[in-house]
Write an enzyme that holds these catalytic residues in place. Structure first.
Site: not given
Ligand code: CTP
Length: 229
Positions: A42-44, A109-110
């Site tokens: 994932s992204n932060a 933030a995909p």
């Protein structure tokens, strides 16, 4: 005979009203790409900027649809919220909603990569290193930018850690945005941020720092002035 000018001015008012009161799609938060039933890439991202934009847009009487990945925050009550998990889920929901929207602000933030193989069962520890092959995931904003009609607009974010302005402008062109908002890694999950808004000519038209809730208002007002006139 006087009815025609009256009808024309009513129609003109309706067109102006439609421009001022836009239906705005906001993508927000991170997405997740699972490797197995438990683990994901994932992204932060907290979704705070998306929430601030939604609140500001609603206060300006716009209609707001949020397509959000998993977040731990609350979005404003007046928004329609569609919860998604993966980047492909976000793309599907955003493409569907964008059909009835005037524009999109892509604050999400995909996750840019997905595992080539998603394991059905939990990957067990063996003590040895493992290798996971990733392929590029869909680009939501680029897809909307490439399919938008001339009455629609798109505003992206660019999170850059070096050569910010030039990279953000390259992203604006690559994703066919009308405006792009440059920010940096200190914004991640924070309540404050520093942003520069860049237009399609490459000019910096806004350069401000502050709380995300103040920035949400500044951004919505600038979009109002630049894209909803
Ligand atoms: N974005 C998107 N779909 C993706 C990746 C990004 O819609 N798969 C959108 C973001 O919401 C943002 C813009 O594209 O509005 C730029 O995102 P950013 O993370 O800065 O850049 P990337 O396109 O991911 O490129 P890179 O990781 O190479 O910087």
């Amino acid at each position: 005979m006087a009815a025609l000018p009256v009808l024309l001015s009513v129609q003109r008012c309706l067109i102006m009203w439609r421009k001022w009161m836009a239906r705005i799609l906001i993508t927000s938060g991170p997405t997740r790409q699972y490797l197995d039933p438990v683990r994901y890439l994932s992204n932060a991202s907290s979704g705070k900027m998306g929430a601030a934009l939604a609140k500001a847009a609603i206060e300006r009487k716009h209609e707001v649809v949020i397509v959000s990945g998993p977040v731990g925050i609350d979005y404003p009550a007046g928004a329609k919220i569609i919860n998604v998990v993966s980047t492909n889920d976000m793309l599907t929901a955003a493409v569907e909603e964008f059909k009835t929207c005037d524009g999109v602000i892509a604050a999400a933030a995909p996750c840019d990569y997905r595992a080539v193989t998603v394991e059905t069962h939990k990957i067990k520890k063996t003590g040895a290193a493992i290798t996971v092959e990733f392929e590029q995931a869909d680009d939501v904003l680029a897809t909307l930018g490439n399919t938008k009609i001339k009455e629609q607009w798109s505003v992206g974010f660019a999170l850059e850690t070096q050569n910010g302005q030039s990279r953000a402008f390259a992203k604006l062109k690559q994703k066919r945005c009308d405006l792009i908002i440059l920010n940096n890694a200190s914004a991640i999950e924070a309540d404050v941020s520093s942003i520069q808004m860049i237009d399609a000519a490459g000019s910096v038209i806004m350069d401000v720092s502050g709380s995300k809730s103040d920035l949400g208002v500044r951004i919505i007002d600038k979009i109002g002035a630049k894209l909803l006139q």
